[in-house]
Enzyme design. Sequence first.
Site, mmCIF file in Angstrom:
data_model
loop_
_atom_site.group_PDB
_atom_site.id
_atom_site.type_symbol
_atom_site.label_atom_id
_atom_site.label_comp_id
_atom_site.label_asym_id
_atom_site.label_seq_id
_atom_site.Cartn_x
_atom_site.Cartn_y
_atom_site.Cartn_z
ATOM 1 N N ASP A 91 0.867 -1.166 0.000
ATOM 2 C CA ASP A 91 0.000 0.000 0.000
ATOM 3 C C ASP A 91 0.917 1.233 0.000
ATOM 4 O O ASP A 91 2.123 1.138 0.255
ATOM 5 C CB ASP A 91 -0.957 -0.009 1.203
ATOM 6 C CG ASP A 91 -2.184 0.870 0.938
ATOM 7 O OD1 ASP A 91 -2.123 1.736 0.044
ATOM 8 O OD2 ASP A 91 -3.208 0.692 1.630
HETATM 9 C C1 BGC Z 1 -5.088 3.206 0.007
HETATM 10 C C2 BGC Z 1 -5.187 2.221 -1.137
HETATM 11 C C3 BGC Z 1 -5.034 2.951 -2.447
HETATM 12 C C4 BGC Z 1 -3.717 3.684 -2.442
HETATM 13 C C5 BGC Z 1 -3.430 4.431 -3.733
HETATM 14 C C6 BGC Z 1 -3.875 4.095 -0.093
HETATM 15 O O1 BGC Z 1 -3.953 5.138 0.816
HETATM 16 O O2 BGC Z 1 -5.066 2.511 1.228
HETATM 17 O O3 BGC Z 1 -6.400 1.541 -1.085
HETATM 18 O O4 BGC Z 1 -5.123 2.044 -3.513
HETATM 19 O O5 BGC Z 1 -3.725 4.626 -1.384
HETATM 20 O O6 BGC Z 1 -4.213 5.544 -3.853
#
Ligand code: BGC
Length: 706
Positions: A253
């Site tokens: 993530d």
């Molecule tokens: C989120 C993800 C997301 C990623 C990219 C993160 O803060 O937890 O679900 O895909 O950001 O935007």
Amino acid sequence: MSEVPATPVDRSTDDRARTLVAQMTEDEKFAWLSGPMAIPLAGEDKPEGALGSAAFYPGIERLGIPAMQQSDASLGVGNLGNVRPGDHATALPSSLLLGATFNPSLAFESGALVGREARQKGFNVQLAGGANLVREPRGGRNFEYISEDPLLTGVLAGQSVAGIQSEKVVSTVKHFVANAQETGRVMVSSNLSEAALRESDLLAFQLAIEIGRPGAVMPGYNLINGDYASENAFLLNTVLKGEWEYPGWVMSDWGATHSSVKAALAGLDVQSGANLDDAHHFGAALRQAVKAGEVPQSRIDDMVTRILRSLIEVGALDPVSALPIDYSQHRLIAQRQAEEGIVLLKNAQGTLPLAQRAKRLLVIGAHADHGVLCGGGSSCVPPIGSLSLPGIDMMGMQVAKVYQPSSLVQAIKEESAAQQVDFLDGTDVTLAVAQAAIADAVIVFAQEWRSEALDAKGLGLDGNQDALIEAVAAANRNTIVVLQTGGPVLLPWLDNVAAVLAAWYPGSGGAPAVAGVLFGRVNPSGRLPITFPASESQLPRPEQIDPATTTSNPGMPRKGEIIPINYDIEGSDVGYRWYARQRLKPLLPFGFGLSYSTFEFSDLRVNEPGKVSVRVNNTGPRAGATTLQLYIAKTGEDGFAKRLAGFEKVFLAAGEQADVEVQLEPRILARFEEGGFVIGPGNYRVWAADDAEDERLGVTVTLHAP
Ligand code: BGC
């Protein structure tokens, strides 16, 4: 013991990926192993060639490898921070609404919609497939997840992923695993025993991966049993890539990578959103670790092979033609999904559908004249015409509270036979009561905004909404409440209102879908994918951690110690299973939902192990759908509380009946013991039920030891 099917890898796909990797330079390989968020923070530029989205990795022209453009998320193509000004996309309803449809083919269809729009915009990876279980009903991201049940979540998430990938766009599943709350999201450790994890949260992912074959898996921000998800060797290497033989890649993530050697050896393949981390772990540091012999070169090649294999498998490496999108057709798909996922929770004296004689209607609710609420954060899709209000600060970015353009007032005017439809925003309770007293019926749109990075505090509706509903209901006995929420809420006024609908966050087609149910064009068939508790004291963890004591955002220095959350309290008994085990009566059970027709189940038969048949009869006055739910519980030492082992949404004309056969999922009937799922001998009780509390039609089956 049931088999755990492996995901087979096509030989030619594998060969093609390996051949490409053999031709890549180390610089080219490492360019794909980490990357910044391609949404520039204040004062930054987006990387050259990037469309503007969650991530961008440069293409390698000489090898015919296109750039990797990755976009959020499960509910449509997002546009966080308005990084692509003027971009338009279809907003699907929240995943909880998808869960409420109990309809796998709708999950595939709406996934394909997202895949088509992503491809048309130039994206080849969609950060979709939210498959966490709703363990914490107050969790800020529950609207991005499907349900509290592993089978329902696994099947629908898997179908949604398959839909996206059918459009030649790789999908993730996320956030692997037990990522249930936002408070302190980068410093909570989800602690629970292996057997419980296997029988619940991991099972949801296992099913989603088997069904959807996602090209990538995104571990969550959280720790599991003390180890960050992104460097948890047990979860990534032993379970995912080992036992499940998962051939795709594991991307962290954004801002969730914490090491080079440990993470690389544990099974992490890519450091995403590296600019948010404290160090460029998968850049120079990883190269150095390879030189020093701490990470073998073969591991680096494996990382890149996994990425290419997934892109090849969905067809993203082949020339991709992007057909123009028919957005009005897509809005209708979103509307149809909303129509199947809106849940009728109460309908006293057949208040709904609203009678033609209701000539004067009063609509109350913030911005109901403009649109419908969208959950906040990376998954929010803001179609052109959205209303953006101040929301929260997330990782240095302003996350707006968005109302998607779908006017509830307008839809009610169009769908009803009313001569007068008045609208109030609800801030002035006295005015609302005065107007309610002279209306034939009142429709109150109650709202609860949830967002990534922010848990709900308690389960109550905020502001004056409960008081407003009580006051209006006292003035007009035809008061109908339509909930737009990101999870369960308390309904203290339930006895005093005539009807209640749960519309979740209903998306681009939300308003006509709600109006369709209110006025009877649509016969409601949604079922609760989550339990509505009677009070917070019923939850496994009634107390919440004070969000102010923790730093919940990635990319910020952590304050304080890791926070352990004990999920062994409920173990694998998430949601309704917990209520069954503790003999608690919730306000509204999982699986519950009313219809304008009536249905009966009879002739429950267990034909052969795992196969159950039931006669389903539409005994009511109109065509509609019911969801046959098959629950199973086991008595004895290795027993377990009630579990959903199969389901089938059945569409029937008035008076029609059908014999429905459902294959139960064997792992739901099993306990995880000594390294595998074991269906033990003993007595099993099977129910064909309307919801998780319904025990009218059941049969006991005895399995003898072999
Ligand atoms: C989120 C993800 C997301 C990623 C990219 C993160 O803060 O937890 O679900 O895909 O950001 O935007």
